[in-house]
Design a protein around this motif. Structure first.
Motif, PDB file in Angstrom:
ATOM      1  N   LYS A   1       0.825  -1.209   0.000  1.00  0.00           N
ATOM      2  CA  LYS A   1       0.000   0.000   0.000  1.00  0.00           C
ATOM      3  C   LYS A   1       0.862   1.263   0.000  1.00  0.00           C
ATOM      4  N   GLY A   2       0.224   2.417  -0.151  1.00  0.00           N
ATOM      5  CA  GLY A   2       0.898   3.701  -0.028  1.00  0.00           C
ATOM      6  C   GLY A   2       1.725   4.086  -1.230  1.00  0.00           C
ATOM      7  N   ILE A   3       2.838   4.795  -0.970  1.00  0.00           N
ATOM      8  CA  ILE A   3       3.647   5.379  -2.041  1.00  0.00           C
ATOM      9  C   ILE A   3       5.048   4.780  -2.111  1.00  0.00           C
ATOM     10  N   LEU A   4       5.689   4.641  -0.960  1.00  0.00           N
ATOM     11  CA  LEU A   4       7.125   4.368  -0.913  1.00  0.00           C
ATOM     12  C   LEU A   4       7.517   3.023  -1.513  1.00  0.00           C
ATOM     13  N   VAL A   5       6.813   1.948  -1.165  1.00  0.00           N
ATOM     14  CA  VAL A   5       7.219   0.620  -1.642  1.00  0.00           C
ATOM     15  C   VAL A   5       6.092  -0.096  -2.378  1.00  0.00           C
ATOM     16  N   SER A   6       5.119   0.649  -2.876  1.00  0.00           N
ATOM     17  CA  SER A   6       4.024   0.046  -3.646  1.00  0.00           C
ATOM     18  C   SER A   6       4.394  -0.021  -5.124  1.00  0.00           C
ATOM     19  N   ASN A   7       3.571  -0.708  -5.893  1.00  0.00           N
ATOM     20  CA  ASN A   7       3.785  -0.861  -7.329  1.00  0.00           C
ATOM     21  C   ASN A   7       2.491  -0.656  -8.102  1.00  0.00           C
ATOM     22  N   GLY A   8       2.617  -0.631  -9.436  1.00  0.00           N
ATOM     23  CA  GLY A   8       1.456  -0.647 -10.314  1.00  0.00           C
ATOM     24  C   GLY A   8       0.519   0.524 -10.120  1.00  0.00           C
TER      25      GLY A   8
ATOM     26  N   VAL B   1      -3.621   5.469   5.254  1.00  0.00           N
ATOM     27  CA  VAL B   1      -2.761   5.258   6.419  1.00  0.00           C
ATOM     28  C   VAL B   1      -1.319   5.075   5.988  1.00  0.00           C
ATOM     29  N   GLN B   2      -1.094   4.244   4.966  1.00  0.00           N
ATOM     30  CA  GLN B   2       0.279   3.974   4.538  1.00  0.00           C
ATOM     31  C   GLN B   2       0.901   5.187   3.857  1.00  0.00           C
ATOM     32  N   SER B   3       0.126   5.961   3.126  1.00  0.00           N
ATOM     33  CA  SER B   3       0.655   7.176   2.493  1.00  0.00           C
ATOM     34  C   SER B   3       1.108   8.176   3.544  1.00  0.00           C
ATOM     35  N   VAL B   4       0.305   8.337   4.604  1.00  0.00           N
ATOM     36  CA  VAL B   4       0.693   9.225   5.702  1.00  0.00           C
ATOM     37  C   VAL B   4       1.967   8.699   6.375  1.00  0.00           C
ATOM     38  N   PHE B   5       2.005   7.385   6.610  1.00  0.00           N
ATOM     39  CA  PHE B   5       3.195   6.743   7.175  1.00  0.00           C
ATOM     40  C   PHE B   5       4.421   7.055   6.321  1.00  0.00           C
ATOM     41  N   ASP B   6       4.280   6.935   4.993  1.00  0.00           N
ATOM     42  CA  ASP B   6       5.389   7.181   4.071  1.00  0.00           C
ATOM     43  C   ASP B   6       5.834   8.638   4.106  1.00  0.00           C
ATOM     44  N   PHE B   7       4.861   9.556   4.140  1.00  0.00           N
ATOM     45  CA  PHE B   7       5.195  10.980   4.257  1.00  0.00           C
ATOM     46  C   PHE B   7       6.005  11.230   5.521  1.00  0.00           C
ATOM     47  N   PHE B   8       5.540  10.639   6.613  1.00  0.00           N
ATOM     48  CA  PHE B   8       6.172  10.878   7.905  1.00  0.00           C
ATOM     49  C   PHE B   8       7.567  10.276   7.942  1.00  0.00           C
ATOM     50  N   LEU B   9       7.686   9.022   7.498  1.00  0.00           N
ATOM     51  CA  LEU B   9       8.977   8.331   7.551  1.00  0.00           C
ATOM     52  C   LEU B   9       9.972   8.960   6.581  1.00  0.00           C
ATOM     53  N   GLY B  10       9.496   9.243   5.359  1.00  0.00           N
ATOM     54  CA  GLY B  10      10.391   9.783   4.348  1.00  0.00           C
ATOM     55  C   GLY B  10      10.671  11.264   4.485  1.00  0.00           C
TER      56      GLY B  10
END
Length: 488
Positions: A109-116, A287-296
């Motif tokens: 899910k999300g942005i950082l490690v998702s595909n397609g 949730v995962q996109s927010v996680f990615d924003f925060f982590l990255g």
């Protein structure tokens, strides 16, 4: 007799696998000889220093192959190889490797490690949301100025005493992201927010430990035996739960006319696409996109700012020149804004040299070929891992006059004007280029200038030498240090 037969069978199978690997490696870029089970990863020690990959490139060329067991990984070294490898057929090498740890962390899910489609939709939406929230106008700038003011006050309260700036810096940068995704900031005394920062720090630290690699190669060991892997998983769960609680609060607030943060915008998008069966906009992706924003967006920028202050201790002549330029151009009461960079070429050059010289991302998250393609003349089959060594572009002697010296002149022309450099790939390149680049540069400029406008930074009394070596990890951090912030 049975044991001899068993040993013979094992040796035969290993020999067959060895020959299969040699056959399979034909057509790939050159590299160390791969062996069954271990591949050729034995050849290199990623944790040692910058020299391991340099040694690999020197022996096999700027594009070479390492084998992760039976999976090929193409390593790109040096500016030209990294740039061409990531941009010539950019869409072809835009995938992310789906691994045990990545799946535990994000489940695709999300942005950082998702595909397609998920990656395309979420990334495009993320870029658009940042624009709506003021990436290109004064909206986001005000939030950064607020955090700069709080950080200045924290430093001022130390009254010239030596202290470690790490946590207040991380707190300030994290709060910028909080304003973007949650619409509000957190106090330094907020225990839950402190736990959130600690959880993110643990996840990042785990990401380049030996145990991370063991977890990827032997998932069943990680699942049942490795405490740090389970703790990293618990940290991810904590962050996800934190985000879900924020989403719940936003839902309880009800729909508003003008979205104030990323969650508002995402909830509105979910409502608009709820009847679309092909939509990827759901709570899990939010949730995962927010996680990615925060982590990255928090850890990398905070680490760079910690290097910035350390370099001001190590290079006091640079600090003095920055402050002279600030004093000459801006009044003491002037509120630093991003537009000021155009009047402060030396200071802006120093900030870029900090990003280059600290080189906090040695190796980016690997990419994966999503289709058969060509990279620098080599045929690369679908599924091949692509590992760009970003660090090598920032120290490439063919593109930097003094690569191993801290030299702001790298970003100045003969007349003292700021110039961009094509080999400055600190934010990567191609389809997976960091979408927070503009925000990171804005944060670094406003906060760095606000601090140097107010304080002179010096080492604690008795400290004769400043340690500028890095601690190896997912990001290259400075060793813990203390400084004195003396009012100017």
């Amino acid at each position: 007799m049975i044991s001899v037969a068993l040993i013979s069978l094992v040796l035969f199978l290993l020999g067959a696998q060895f020959l299969k690997l040699q056959w399979k490696s034909r057509g790939f870029p050159p590299g160390p000889t791969p062996f069954p089970i271990i591949g050729s990863i034995w050849w290199i020690n990623f944790r040692a220093d910058h020299g391991s990959l340099k040694k690999l490139a020197k022996k096999y060329g700027n594009i070479c192959t390492l084998w992760l067991g039976h999976k090929p990984m193409v390593v790109l070294y040096g500016f030209q190889a990294v740039k061409d490898g990531l941009t010539t057929n950019s869409a072809d090498v835009s995938g992310r490797l789906q691994t045990y740890v990545f799946n535990k962390m994000a489940n695709g899910k999300g942005i950082l490690v998702s595909n397609g489609l998920i990656w395309k939709h979420q990334r495009h939406f993320g870029i658009g949301a940042l624009r709506k929230l003021g990436m290109s106008n004064k909206g986001m700038e005000r939030g950064i100025q607020t955090e700069a003011r709080y950080l200045v006050e924290f430093f001022r309260d130390k009254a010239g005493r030596a202290f470690d700036p790490s946590f207040p810096v991380v707190h300030a940068i994290s709060n910028v992201i909080c304003a973007v995704v949650f619409g509000h900031r957190f106090s330094l005394k907020d225990e839950t927010f402190r736990q959130l920062i600690e959880a993110c720090n643990y996840i990042v630290a785990f990401g380049n430990s030996y145990l991370y690699y063991i977890s990827e190669v032997f998932p069943w060991v990680a699942e049942h035996l490795l405490g740090p892997t389970q703790k990293a998983s618990s940290c991810c769960d904590f962050v996800h739960a934190f985000v879900r609680q924020e989403i719940k609060s936003h839902r309880e607030k009800g729909k508003i006319d003008k979205p104030e943060d990323f969650i508002d915008i995402y909830l509105d998008q979910m409502e608009k696409t709820k009847d679309d069966p092909g939509s990827t906009f759901d709570e899990d992706n939010m949730v995962q996109s927010v996680f990615d924003f925060f982590l990255g967006g928090s850890e990398t920028t905070a680490t760079t700012l910690r290097w910035a202050l350390l370099y001001m201790l190590a290079f006091p002549d640079v600090q003095e020149k920055v402050q002279k330029e600030l004093d000459a151009v801006l009044s003491p009461s002037h509120l630093i804004c991003y537009e000021d960079r155009k009047k402060l070429p030396y200071t802006y050059a120093v900030i870029h040299e900090i990003m280059r010289f600290s080189s906090i991302v040695l190796i980016t998250i690997p990419r994966e070929a999503v289709k058969d393609t060509t990279v620098l003349g080599y045929r690369i089959p679908k599924g091949t891992v692509i590992m760009p060594n970003i660090d090598s572009t920032l120290f490439d002697p063919n593109y930097w006059e003094t690569p191993h010296q801290f030299n702001p002149g790298h970003f100045l022309d003969k007349d003292g004007n700021f110039v961009t450099r094509e080999a400055f790939l600190a934010f990567s390149a191609g389809h997976r280029v960091c979408l927070g680049e503009a925000l990171a540069k804005m944060e670094l400029f406003i906060i760095f200038c606000s601090l140097l406008q107010t304080f002179k930074f010096t080492p604690p009394e008795g400290v004769k030498e400043v340690n500028t070596d890095f601690i190896f990890g997912s990001t290259m951090k400075p060793h813990p240090y203390k400084l004195r912030a003396v009012l100017r």
